[in-house]
Design a protein around this motif. Structure first.
Motif, PDB file in Angstrom:
ATOM      1  N   TYR A  28     -16.293  65.300  12.747  1.00 13.49           N
ATOM      2  CA  TYR A  28     -15.085  64.517  13.051  1.00 13.49           C
ATOM      3  C   TYR A  28     -13.938  64.850  12.100  1.00 13.49           C
ATOM      4  O   TYR A  28     -12.775  64.542  12.401  1.00 13.49           O
ATOM      5  CB  TYR A  28     -15.397  63.025  12.969  1.00 13.49           C
ATOM      6  CG  TYR A  28     -16.414  62.558  13.985  1.00 13.49           C
ATOM      7  CD1 TYR A  28     -16.024  62.203  15.270  1.00 13.49           C
ATOM      8  CD2 TYR A  28     -17.761  62.480  13.655  1.00 13.49           C
ATOM      9  CE1 TYR A  28     -16.959  61.774  16.201  1.00 13.49           C
ATOM     10  CE2 TYR A  28     -18.698  62.060  14.580  1.00 13.49           C
ATOM     11  CZ  TYR A  28     -18.298  61.716  15.854  1.00 13.49           C
ATOM     12  OH  TYR A  28     -19.224  61.298  16.781  1.00 13.49           O
ATOM     13  N   HIS A  50     -23.369  64.070  18.238  1.00 14.71           N
ATOM     14  CA  HIS A  50     -22.109  63.861  17.520  1.00 14.71           C
ATOM     15  C   HIS A  50     -21.193  65.078  17.612  1.00 14.71           C
ATOM     16  O   HIS A  50     -19.959  64.918  17.537  1.00 14.71           O
ATOM     17  CB  HIS A  50     -22.390  63.490  16.066  1.00 14.71           C
ATOM     18  CG  HIS A  50     -22.793  62.057  15.909  1.00 14.71           C
ATOM     19  ND1 HIS A  50     -21.891  61.027  15.983  1.00 14.71           N
ATOM     20  CD2 HIS A  50     -24.019  61.491  15.717  1.00 14.71           C
ATOM     21  CE1 HIS A  50     -22.526  59.869  15.840  1.00 14.71           C
ATOM     22  NE2 HIS A  50     -23.823  60.128  15.672  1.00 14.71           N
ATOM     23  N   GLN A  53     -19.526  64.546  20.864  1.00 15.78           N
ATOM     24  CA  GLN A  53     -18.622  63.397  20.777  1.00 15.78           C
ATOM     25  C   GLN A  53     -17.380  63.725  19.944  1.00 15.78           C
ATOM     26  O   GLN A  53     -16.269  63.310  20.288  1.00 15.78           O
ATOM     27  CB  GLN A  53     -19.382  62.216  20.170  1.00 15.78           C
ATOM     28  CG  GLN A  53     -18.658  60.897  20.289  1.00 15.78           C
ATOM     29  CD  GLN A  53     -19.589  59.714  20.140  1.00 15.78           C
ATOM     30  OE1 GLN A  53     -20.103  59.179  21.113  1.00 15.78           O
ATOM     31  NE2 GLN A  53     -19.820  59.311  18.896  1.00 15.78           N
ATOM     32  N   ALA A  54     -17.555  64.473  18.855  1.00 16.02           N
ATOM     33  CA  ALA A  54     -16.415  64.860  18.026  1.00 16.02           C
ATOM     34  C   ALA A  54     -15.456  65.754  18.807  1.00 16.02           C
ATOM     35  O   ALA A  54     -14.228  65.593  18.740  1.00 16.02           O
ATOM     36  CB  ALA A  54     -16.896  65.575  16.765  1.00 16.02           C
ATOM     37  N   VAL A  57     -13.465  63.668  21.116  1.00 20.36           N
ATOM     38  CA  VAL A  57     -12.371  62.993  20.399  1.00 20.36           C
ATOM     39  C   VAL A  57     -11.179  63.935  20.250  1.00 20.36           C
ATOM     40  O   VAL A  57     -10.030  63.570  20.522  1.00 20.36           O
ATOM     41  CB  VAL A  57     -12.846  62.507  19.019  1.00 20.36           C
ATOM     42  CG1 VAL A  57     -11.663  62.089  18.162  1.00 20.36           C
ATOM     43  CG2 VAL A  57     -13.821  61.340  19.174  1.00 20.36           C
ATOM     44  N   LEU A  60      -8.919  64.581  23.288  1.00 17.89           N
ATOM     45  CA  LEU A  60      -7.896  63.586  23.615  1.00 17.89           C
ATOM     46  C   LEU A  60      -6.621  63.760  22.788  1.00 17.89           C
ATOM     47  O   LEU A  60      -5.557  63.258  23.178  1.00 17.89           O
ATOM     48  CB  LEU A  60      -8.446  62.169  23.381  1.00 17.89           C
ATOM     49  CG  LEU A  60      -9.470  61.659  24.391  1.00 17.89           C
ATOM     50  CD1 LEU A  60      -9.962  60.278  23.968  1.00 17.89           C
ATOM     51  CD2 LEU A  60      -8.862  61.598  25.785  1.00 17.89           C
ATOM     52  N   TRP A 106      -5.548  56.532  19.494  1.00 22.93           N
ATOM     53  CA  TRP A 106      -6.441  57.680  19.300  1.00 22.93           C
ATOM     54  C   TRP A 106      -7.140  57.591  17.944  1.00 22.93           C
ATOM     55  O   TRP A 106      -8.338  57.874  17.833  1.00 22.93           O
ATOM     56  CB  TRP A 106      -5.645  58.984  19.372  1.00 22.93           C
ATOM     57  CG  TRP A 106      -6.498  60.191  19.116  1.00 22.93           C
ATOM     58  CD1 TRP A 106      -7.278  60.862  20.014  1.00 22.93           C
ATOM     59  CD2 TRP A 106      -6.695  60.850  17.855  1.00 22.93           C
ATOM     60  NE1 TRP A 106      -7.934  61.902  19.400  1.00 22.93           N
ATOM     61  CE2 TRP A 106      -7.588  61.920  18.066  1.00 22.93           C
ATOM     62  CE3 TRP A 106      -6.170  60.648  16.575  1.00 22.93           C
ATOM     63  CZ2 TRP A 106      -7.981  62.784  17.042  1.00 22.93           C
ATOM     64  CZ3 TRP A 106      -6.576  61.494  15.561  1.00 22.93           C
ATOM     65  CH2 TRP A 106      -7.468  62.551  15.797  1.00 22.93           C
ATOM     66  N   LEU A 109      -9.945  55.047  18.012  1.00 22.56           N
ATOM     67  CA  LEU A 109     -11.069  55.576  18.773  1.00 22.56           C
ATOM     68  C   LEU A 109     -11.814  56.644  17.975  1.00 22.56           C
ATOM     69  O   LEU A 109     -13.057  56.684  17.971  1.00 22.56           O
ATOM     70  CB  LEU A 109     -10.560  56.163  20.091  1.00 22.56           C
ATOM     71  CG  LEU A 109     -11.583  56.412  21.202  1.00 22.56           C
ATOM     72  CD1 LEU A 109     -12.278  55.115  21.587  1.00 22.56           C
ATOM     73  CD2 LEU A 109     -10.890  57.021  22.420  1.00 22.56           C
ATOM     74  N   ALA A 110     -11.051  57.484  17.265  1.00 18.12           N
ATOM     75  CA  ALA A 110     -11.685  58.524  16.453  1.00 18.12           C
ATOM     76  C   ALA A 110     -12.474  57.913  15.296  1.00 18.12           C
ATOM     77  O   ALA A 110     -13.611  58.332  15.012  1.00 18.12           O
ATOM     78  CB  ALA A 110     -10.609  59.477  15.917  1.00 18.12           C
ATOM     79  N   SER A 113     -15.639  56.299  16.576  1.00 22.24           N
ATOM     80  CA  SER A 113     -16.649  57.311  16.925  1.00 22.24           C
ATOM     81  C   SER A 113     -17.271  57.901  15.667  1.00 22.24           C
ATOM     82  O   SER A 113     -18.499  58.053  15.578  1.00 22.24           O
ATOM     83  CB  SER A 113     -16.008  58.424  17.756  1.00 22.24           C
ATOM     84  OG  SER A 113     -15.441  57.919  18.943  1.00 22.24           O
ATOM     85  N   ILE A 128     -15.183  58.152  25.282  1.00 23.97           N
ATOM     86  CA  ILE A 128     -15.595  59.380  24.622  1.00 23.97           C
ATOM     87  C   ILE A 128     -16.871  59.938  25.232  1.00 23.97           C
ATOM     88  O   ILE A 128     -16.991  61.153  25.457  1.00 23.97           O
ATOM     89  CB  ILE A 128     -15.781  59.146  23.105  1.00 23.97           C
ATOM     90  CG1 ILE A 128     -14.446  58.757  22.464  1.00 23.97           C
ATOM     91  CG2 ILE A 128     -16.362  60.376  22.437  1.00 23.97           C
ATOM     92  CD1 ILE A 128     -13.375  59.804  22.592  1.00 23.97           C
TER      93      ILE A 128
END
Length: 323
Positions: A28, A50, A53-54, A57, A60, A106, A109-110, A113, A128
């Protein structure tokens, strides 16, 4: 590259080692595209979750950046072409606030996450987790991030090079770049902005002739006494240029005493009077009797200005008096 299997578990049943948690958090923080280049088999289910998912992120982030650039475009257009609308409905304030909120959303949300990584959680994050299932989008996000790293590295190199092309000492020069940082922006940002102009100065006048100074009354007076090509990045109103909490007017310029070789002056200030043309005569003067947008000055600095600087230097060499 084969897509990683989507782990549908909300939480891992066995404790996740701290080394994996730290590594997942690093995804992330910008490490995701580098990890994406490694073989999928090298990842544990936790790391694979992850990593996807990263990247989701980061996928977006361009959308939030797009909102910002659209806002800047609308602000610039209304400033230049529809001043009554710009001032009547506070276009800049409203759109900038809206753009900030999109970045804030954003960011929240980041952070939410990323917080799952040190917690050792594989729980899906709303929005996400849906993006994370789109392998092609993740590939695109990884490529965009790597490209942005390249651009950042180039910008850093240009900034360092610009620092070698422009001086800040008291010795006189032929080209002056004056900037207003409003006590908010670093000098390096302006060095990057003046980079192409500085290179043009180096080619046209030789090394050491470009001088970059923080804007104040003394800097303007020095530039007018010594310079041949001057860029004054300032705010202004009909009274003149706003400097040192006061005003620098065409009358002040006349009293300063101009360099006999002064040939070109670019003023960024809004609503500047035509009196500047007489004050700087016979030099060519670019001034704006309206609101001006930052983007049009950036365009001039990187596209139009360097060629103009070289042309001014060439005319000076042949003894031309008319630009």
């Amino acid at each position: 590259m084969k897509p990683d299997a989507i782990d549908t578990q909300s939480e891992s049943r066995t404790p996740v080692p701290w080394a994996q948690r730290v590594l997942a958090l690093g995804y992330y923080l910008g490490g995701a595209p580098l990890a994406w280049l490694r073989p999928a088999g090298a990842r544990t289910p936790f790391l694979a979750h992850h990593l996807r998912q990263a990247l989701a992120v980061f996928a977006l982030l361009p959308l939030t950046a797009l909102v910002f650039f659209i806002a800047v475009a609308i602000i610039s257009a209304t400033m230049i072409f529809w001043r009554d609308l710009y001032e009547g409905v506070a276009v800049e304030r409203n759109l900038i606030n809206f753009s900030r909120r999109t970045f804030l959303c954003w960011g929240v949300l980041a952070l939410f996450s990323a917080a799952h990584a040190p917690w050792g959680s594989m729980a899906p994050v709303p929005i996400i987790h849906r993006i994370a299932r789109r392998r092609r989008l993740l590939h695109l996000a990884a490529g965009c991030i790597l490209a942005s790293y390249t651009l950042i590295a180039l910008a850093g190199a240009f900034t360092l090079h610009a620092g070698t092309l422009m001086r800040h000492d008291p010795a006189p020069g032929k080209v002056y770049f004056l900037y207003e940082d409003m006590d908010q922006f670093p000098r390096a940002l302006f060095a990057l902005g003046f980079y192409r102009l500085a290179r043009a100065s180096d080619a046209a006048y030789g090394p050491g002739e470009a001088v970059m100074l923080d804007l104040d009354r003394g800097a303007i007076e020095r530039a007018l006494r010594e310079g041949s090509f001057i860029f004054i990045g300032s705010h202004g109103m009909t009274r003149g240029l706003l400097v040192d909490g006061g005003w620098f007017t065409p009358e002040d310029a006349r009293r300063t005493g101009l360099n006999r070789d002064l040939r070109y002056v670019y003023l960024t200030g809004c609503d500047q009077p035509q009196a500047w043309i007489d004050a700087f005569a016979p030099a060519e003067v670019v001034t704006f009797g309206r609101l001006t947008a930052v983007v049009e000055h950036i365009w001039w600095m990187w596209v139009t200005g360097p060629a103009k600087l070289r042309a001014v230097a060439t005319q000076a060499e042949v003894g031309g008096n008319t630009l």
